[in-house]
Design a protein around this motif. Structure first.
Motif, PDB file in Angstrom:
ATOM      1  N   TYR A 107       9.435  82.377 -40.035  1.00 53.00           N
ATOM      2  CA  TYR A 107       9.651  83.816 -39.915  1.00 53.00           C
ATOM      3  C   TYR A 107      10.640  84.298 -40.971  1.00 53.00           C
ATOM      4  CZ  TYR A 107      11.003  88.221 -37.651  1.00 53.00           C
ATOM      5  OH  TYR A 107      11.267  89.540 -37.365  1.00 53.00           O
ATOM      6  N   ALA A 114      21.720  89.755 -42.016  1.00 47.27           N
ATOM      7  CA  ALA A 114      22.151  89.510 -40.641  1.00 47.27           C
ATOM      8  C   ALA A 114      21.555  88.224 -40.090  1.00 47.27           C
ATOM      9  CB  ALA A 114      21.751  90.688 -39.758  1.00 47.27           C
ATOM     10  N   SER A 115      20.484  87.758 -40.698  1.00 48.38           N
ATOM     11  CA  SER A 115      19.769  86.616 -40.135  1.00 48.38           C
ATOM     12  C   SER A 115      20.308  85.269 -40.596  1.00 48.38           C
ATOM     13  CB  SER A 115      18.280  86.702 -40.482  1.00 48.38           C
ATOM     14  OG  SER A 115      17.735  87.866 -39.903  1.00 48.38           O
ATOM     15  N   PHE A 116      21.148  85.274 -41.616  1.00 48.79           N
ATOM     16  CA  PHE A 116      21.813  84.033 -41.996  1.00 48.79           C
ATOM     17  C   PHE A 116      23.150  83.944 -41.273  1.00 48.79           C
ATOM     18  CE2 PHE A 116      19.060  83.747 -45.813  1.00 48.79           C
ATOM     19  CZ  PHE A 116      18.719  82.414 -45.692  1.00 48.79           C
ATOM     20  N   ASN A 117      23.486  82.735 -40.833  1.00 51.35           N
ATOM     21  CA  ASN A 117      24.758  82.525 -40.147  1.00 51.35           C
ATOM     22  C   ASN A 117      25.893  82.549 -41.165  1.00 51.35           C
ATOM     23  OD1 ASN A 117      26.951  81.514 -38.705  1.00 51.35           O
ATOM     24  ND2 ASN A 117      25.629  80.281 -37.406  1.00 51.35           N
ATOM     25  N   PRO A 118      26.859  83.459 -40.995  1.00 48.57           N
ATOM     26  CA  PRO A 118      27.922  83.577 -41.995  1.00 48.57           C
ATOM     27  C   PRO A 118      28.804  82.329 -42.096  1.00 48.57           C
ATOM     28  CG  PRO A 118      28.408  84.918 -40.063  1.00 48.57           C
ATOM     29  CD  PRO A 118      27.002  84.435 -39.916  1.00 48.57           C
ATOM     30  N   ALA A 119      28.740  81.448 -41.107  1.00 50.73           N
ATOM     31  CA  ALA A 119      29.656  80.311 -41.076  1.00 50.73           C
ATOM     32  C   ALA A 119      29.132  79.086 -41.826  1.00 50.73           C
ATOM     33  CB  ALA A 119      29.965  79.940 -39.631  1.00 50.73           C
ATOM     34  N   GLN A 125      21.392  75.881 -44.123  1.00 53.22           N
ATOM     35  CA  GLN A 125      20.551  76.657 -43.210  1.00 53.22           C
ATOM     36  C   GLN A 125      19.088  76.601 -43.629  1.00 53.22           C
ATOM     37  OE1 GLN A 125      22.232  80.390 -41.697  1.00 53.22           O
ATOM     38  NE2 GLN A 125      23.974  80.088 -43.027  1.00 53.22           N
ATOM     39  N   VAL A 126      18.854  76.544 -44.948  1.00 52.82           N
ATOM     40  CA  VAL A 126      17.477  76.515 -45.447  1.00 52.82           C
ATOM     41  C   VAL A 126      16.768  75.232 -44.993  1.00 52.82           C
ATOM     42  CG1 VAL A 126      16.120  76.272 -47.562  1.00 52.82           C
ATOM     43  CG2 VAL A 126      17.829  78.078 -47.381  1.00 52.82           C
ATOM     44  N   HIS A 166      27.713  85.520 -47.683  1.00 53.97           N
ATOM     45  CA  HIS A 166      28.426  86.691 -48.204  1.00 53.97           C
ATOM     46  C   HIS A 166      28.649  86.611 -49.705  1.00 53.97           C
ATOM     47  CE1 HIS A 166      31.775  83.862 -47.572  1.00 53.97           C
ATOM     48  NE2 HIS A 166      32.322  84.483 -48.576  1.00 53.97           N
ATOM     49  N   MET A 177      15.854  83.532 -47.628  1.00 50.01           N
ATOM     50  CA  MET A 177      15.217  83.438 -46.323  1.00 50.01           C
ATOM     51  C   MET A 177      13.749  83.049 -46.487  1.00 50.01           C
ATOM     52  SD  MET A 177      15.633  85.780 -43.019  1.00 50.01           S
ATOM     53  CE  MET A 177      15.196  85.027 -41.443  1.00 50.01           C
ATOM     54  N   MET A 180      13.791  79.465 -46.944  1.00 47.32           N
ATOM     55  CA  MET A 180      14.011  78.800 -45.658  1.00 47.32           C
ATOM     56  C   MET A 180      12.697  78.692 -44.895  1.00 47.32           C
ATOM     57  SD  MET A 180      16.986  79.591 -42.931  1.00 47.32           S
ATOM     58  CE  MET A 180      16.588  81.159 -42.222  1.00 47.32           C
TER      59      MET A 180
ATOM     60  N   ALA B 239      21.559  88.550 -35.013  1.00 47.21           N
ATOM     61  CA  ALA B 239      20.243  88.226 -35.583  1.00 47.21           C
ATOM     62  C   ALA B 239      20.157  86.759 -35.972  1.00 47.21           C
ATOM     63  CB  ALA B 239      19.974  89.117 -36.792  1.00 47.21           C
ATOM     64  N   TYR B 240      21.279  86.145 -36.386  1.00 47.87           N
ATOM     65  CA  TYR B 240      21.175  84.746 -36.820  1.00 47.87           C
ATOM     66  C   TYR B 240      20.958  83.789 -35.658  1.00 47.87           C
ATOM     67  CZ  TYR B 240      26.272  84.908 -36.084  1.00 47.87           C
ATOM     68  OH  TYR B 240      27.523  85.092 -35.566  1.00 47.87           O
ATOM     69  N   THR B 243      17.294  83.871 -35.395  1.00 52.49           N
ATOM     70  CA  THR B 243      16.772  83.008 -36.466  1.00 52.49           C
ATOM     71  C   THR B 243      16.773  81.551 -36.020  1.00 52.49           C
ATOM     72  OG1 THR B 243      17.693  84.516 -38.087  1.00 52.49           O
ATOM     73  CG2 THR B 243      17.052  82.356 -38.878  1.00 52.49           C
ATOM     74  N   LYS B 247      13.625  79.104 -35.578  1.00 57.62           N
ATOM     75  CA  LYS B 247      13.498  77.885 -36.373  1.00 57.62           C
ATOM     76  C   LYS B 247      13.239  76.687 -35.476  1.00 57.62           C
ATOM     77  CE  LYS B 247      17.274  77.855 -39.033  1.00 57.62           C
ATOM     78  NZ  LYS B 247      18.177  77.612 -40.199  1.00 57.62           N
ATOM     79  N   ASN B 262      31.361  81.083 -35.029  1.00 59.30           N
ATOM     80  CA  ASN B 262      31.596  82.511 -35.213  1.00 59.30           C
ATOM     81  C   ASN B 262      32.356  83.133 -34.052  1.00 59.30           C
ATOM     82  OD1 ASN B 262      30.067  83.158 -37.761  1.00 59.30           O
ATOM     83  ND2 ASN B 262      28.517  82.071 -36.592  1.00 59.30           N
ATOM     84  N   PRO B 337      34.777  82.473 -42.929  1.00 60.56           N
ATOM     85  CA  PRO B 337      34.223  81.953 -44.186  1.00 60.56           C
ATOM     86  C   PRO B 337      34.369  82.932 -45.347  1.00 60.56           C
ATOM     87  CG  PRO B 337      32.466  82.528 -42.659  1.00 60.56           C
ATOM     88  CD  PRO B 337      33.748  82.641 -41.905  1.00 60.56           C
TER      89      PRO B 337
END
Lengths: 550, 343
Positions: A107, A114-119, A125-126, A166, A177, A180, B239-240, B243, B247, B262, B337
């Motif tokens: 998907y 917003a769909s990638f985890n910022p951490a 993630q990919v 970011h 994405m 991914m 949203a993540y 995701t 996945k 987070n 991060p």
């Protein structure tokens, strides 16, 4: 899974009579179940792309998520079959659907940001799904990711995965994405409005990257969008949806060149508005001279000079971050400039909002992009518009009520909406109320900050027609801020092109949008998708400079 | 190349950024941490002024209380001179501050003993009690919080919520007496009172303080558990997280790997707040179990107006609070991060 594959007559994906429902919670009524998708069927051969198109609420995203056996926000699949290689995935149970998600069906969402985890790092993630499903070793997955970063045209594919979300731009995130989704070599990818949130000049590159990646990897795809001209560039077949039902389903050529349904024809011919520019543009209602402005210590506007012709429309066009909304904030006094002056009807305005007289405030009104957040959800339409009537004209009681109803007539809604709350209105109706609120002050100039970009094309057309009609009736002047050059062509008398805080082009529409172009205006004009098959390839071949921000 | 960078690098009439601004842009995390430490030091200084001034305006006088019936004006004057109370306020404050900075909190007026030595002893006891409670409570609270999210709105979640809420709703002295009744009176399995002595080994001390530790764990666990649950549920709506689900990532891994990092900042903050409470706010538990900690020491000193002890304890408490909150803030900065990896 290859050994399970039946002979060739079984299509990769076959959706039969799909029905999807949800609970509705209308204000003031009992919650009740509603049907969002009312029996939709289609098939998708492997390696092909099917475009799902429709306005918001058509059910296209909901249908698009069904091959993942996923319902977003309390939505449930109530009937029908979703056959992947002949197996109904709705009957697989929890573990079975998990095995499909991220492995065989992937998907790509509208907002990769917003769909990638910022951490976590992008690379981790990919490859995460590929590793968790045990499809490749870590080094194989990493090599695959690097290969995909290259195919998608991301900078420094070897090290791109080391970055955090970011640290890269919106266009790059959207491609990451896509990488991914492609990483696990899925049979099917669902693209859910993957370019809608991007600037036009970025959209075209991401679109090209997605198309290339689909061709090179041979995966099948469902491509969901509200923009027919975008889907015409990538899809083999198109299904037009409305209110959860199929309107028309056929090949791209058929839908674009020879549509059967009236609704499809409307979609193909959207933006047929043509407003001839005024011949005499000598009157000046608003004049901005040598404006520079900054947010804190970051300069955002550099020496911008322009004026709005009286009773006409100045369209300011540019990408996000070009300073077009900042210019509006300077004009309204929300952001005092660091240099330059603003004149209204030949009279100099004080830079700061709080020093302006009520009469000066009355003459200049604003309409925002998000009508939703610009209105108090706990006030009725009557209170929202009535407050302005009382503030500027001192009307109360029945006089106020009559004036509000008069305004509601002008925006073609009528007094029946007086006691409604914003939550009970559609997006287009909310924007009309916002227009009525601006009109209530009886202004000379209205600054419209992307008033139609959050609306469906047909609804947006209605708003534009209304604005043009009001302009004729009341000799209103508009500053129309937009990133959409098609709207500029449709309604402007005078055009200003902004780029990186500078004015790159300004003048009557016929001159501003005619060659010879500077490089940026050329890029901007060429990036607007056209309702034409093969447009994407033509444009990419003829571009002078590459787009920024991707 | 990002839009932001291009805008800032565009030739404009922007004022030249100062050295501080450059440092901030170059080292966003380092400068933020430095700022936070500086703020902590200022806060500590301000609280020392407040403690000193606050005690000064308290009614009552040590000399009068100490001398009781024999408080003749001459005797009071003599005693005041002996403790330096006849000096101007500002002089006394700076004398005190100077000595404190050299590790000397003065001598107790009541016993004449060194306040520093006594605080060191009592603080050790308090830290032992708080540490033992924290080692059990923090992982347990965070773990239960994760479990509650995993089984959200199901029986496990409701049970965890209900029991922790019940524990936090009971006053701590009541929990303490309840535990004493069950584990000392009815089934004598552990010692009471939980008084520890210097002569005991660590193991003996730990055996002695089982009941106060259990009381404290019950008191602090609910707050941390509920905050962990709320913070993670807040993140689950992102949203993540969708995701991750799309996945095909399992629920437990999604929570631990994608949600928890987070949700760290609010969890760290509530943990720090509870640790501070465990050290400085447990006087009731200390009294019930006759435990020689900081709280009881300070309360005893207040009743006899033994000002050097009260001031010393107040400052140590303030320092612990400020230090823990500062640590929490710095950890939150480290957990971000965007600051750890600037553009």
């Amino acid at each position: 899974m290859a050994e399970l594959r039946k002979p060739d007559e079984t299509p990769l994906l076959e959706v039969r009579n799909l029905k999807i429902g949800a609970m509705a919670y209308p204000p003031g009524e009992r919650p009740h179940p509603i049907e969002i998708v009312k029996g939709v069927s289609f098939t998708l051969e492997s390696g092909k792309v099917l475009g799902l198109i429709g306005e918001s609420g058509a059910g296209k995203s909901t249908i698009g998520l069904s091959p993942l056996a996923y319902g977003r926000g309390g939505v449930t699949i109530t009937g029908g079959e979703v056959l992947l290689d002949g197996v109904d995935i709705l009957k697989l149970g929890k573990a079975g659907t998990r095995a499909i998600r991220g492995a065989r069906v992937c998907y790509v969402s509208q907002s990769a940001a917003a769909s990638f985890n910022p951490a976590h790092k992008l690379g981790d993630q990919v490859i995460e799904a590929t590793l968790r499903h045990g499809l490749m070793s870590r080094s194989e997955a990493r090599a695959r990711a690097i290969e995909l970063f290259g195919i998608l045209g991301l900078p420094e594919p070897e090290t791109f995965g080391e970055r955090y979300p970011h640290q890269v731009s919106g266009g790059q995130l959207q491609r990451a994405m896509t990488a991914m989704a492609l990483c696990s070599r899925p049979e099917l990818i669902i693209f859910d409005e993957p370019t809608t949130a991007l600037d036009v000049t970025t959209q075209i590159d991401v679109l090209a990257a997605i198309k290339t990646a689909i061709l090179k990897t041979g995966t099948a795809a469902l491509y969901i969008t509200h923009d027919l001209s975008v889907v015409a560039q990538v899809a083999d077949d198109i299904m037009v949806l409305r209110n959860g039902e199929t309107v028309e389903y056929g090949s791209v050529e058929k839908i674009i060149e020879n549509p059967d349904a009236d609704y499809t024809r409307e979609l193909v011919n959207v933006r047929a508005i043509r407003n001839e520019e005024a011949g005499d543009q000598s009157g000046r209602v608003l004049e901005m001279k040598n404006i520079s402005a900054s947010y804190g210590t970051t300069p955002v506007l550099f020496d911008v000079s322009l004026h709005v012709p009286k009773g006409q429309t100045l369209a300011i066009v540019g990408e996000s971050g070009s300073g077009k909304s900042t210019l509006a904030r300077v004009a309204t006094g929300l952001l005092p400039p660091t240099a330059g002056s603003v004149r209204f009807d030949g009279q100099e305005l004080t830079p700061a909002l709080k020093n302006r007289s009520r009469e000066q405030l009355r003459k200049l009104q604003l309409i925002y992009q998000m009508a939703d957040t610009a209105m108090n959800p706990r006030q009725t339409v009557g209170a929202i518009i009535g407050r302005v009537v009382t503030f500027y004209d001192g009307l109360r009681g029945s006089a106020r009520r009559n004036r509000v109803n008069e305004l509601l007539e002008q925006i073609e809604m009528g007094s029946g909406f007086y006691d409604r709350y914003p939550a009970e209105l559609s997006g287009g109706q909310k924007q009309r109320v916002a227009i009525a609120r601006a009109l209530a002050a009886d202004p000379e100039l209205i600054i419209c900050d992307e008033p139609t970009s959050a609306l469906d094309p047909l609804v947006a057309d209605g708003i534009l027609k209304l604005l043009l009609q009001l302009q004729r009736e009341k000799q209103l002047s508009y500053v129309f801020i937009t990133h959409d050059i098609a709207i500029v062509r449709a309604i402007a008398d005078s055009v200003a092109v902004m780029h990186q805080g500078k004015l790159v082009r300004f003048g009557p529409k016929s001159q501003a949008l005619a060659p010879p172009f500077d490089d940026y205006t050329d890029l901007l004009l060429k990036s607007v998708p056209e309702m034409k098959i093969g447009w994407l390839e033509d444009v990419l071949a003829s571009r002078r400079i590459s787009s920024a921000g991707n | 190349m990002t839009e932001n960078q291009r805008v800032t690098s565009a030739p404009g009439k922007a004022p030249a950024p100062g050295l501080l601004a450059v440092f901030r842009a170059r080292f966003p995390m380092g400068s933020r941490i430095a700022e936070r430490i500086l703020l902590g030091i200022c806060l500590l200084f301000a609280s020392s002024v407040l403690i000193f001034a606050g005690i000064e305006i308290l009614p009552g006088d040590f000399a009068e209380t100490y001398l009781g019936q024999s408080a003749t004006p001459q005797a009071i004057a003599n005693l005041s001179a002996k403790f330096g109370l006849d000096q101007p306020l500002v002089t006394r404050y700076f004398d005190w501050l100077f000595n404190v900075l050299h590790g000397d909190f003065g001598h107790s007026w009541a016993s004449g003993q060194s306040v520093s030595a006594q605080i060191a002893d009592r603080l050790g006891n308090s830290l032992l009690l708080a540490g033992a409670a924290a080692i059990i409570a923090v992982p347990l609270a965070v773990g239960l919080g994760l479990l509650a999210v995993l089984y959200r709105d199901r029986l496990v979640d409701r049970l965890i919520n209900l029991l922790s809420l019940a524990a936090v709703s009971l006053p701590e002295f009541f929990v303490a007496y309840l535990l004493i009744m069950v584990f000392v009176v009815q089934n004598p399995v552990t010692a009471f009172p939980a008084t520890v002595y210097d002569s005991m080994s660590l193991l003996e001390k730990l055996q002695t303080i089982i009941l106060p530790v259990a009381t404290l764990v019950l008191v602090v666990i609910a707050h941390m558990m509920r905050m962990t649950r709320a913070a993670i549920i807040n993140v689950m709506a992102s949203a993540y997280m969708e995701t991750a689900e799309l996945k095909g990532i399992g629920a437990l891994r999604a929570i631990v790997k994608h949600a928890a990092p987070n949700a760290l900042a609010p969890i760290i903050n509530v943990v720090a707040l509870n640790l501070a409470y465990l050290i400085v706010g447990v006087v009731v538990v200390e009294v019930v179990f006759v435990y020689p900690g900081m709280g009881q020491y300070m309360v005893d000193a207040v009743t006899v107006r033994d000002l050097p002890v009260v001031q010393g304890c107040g400052l140590v408490f303030a320092a612990i609070y400020i230090l823990l909150n500062m640590t929490a803030d710095i950890l939150s900065i480290l957990a971000n991060p965007r600051l750890r990896h600037p553009r």
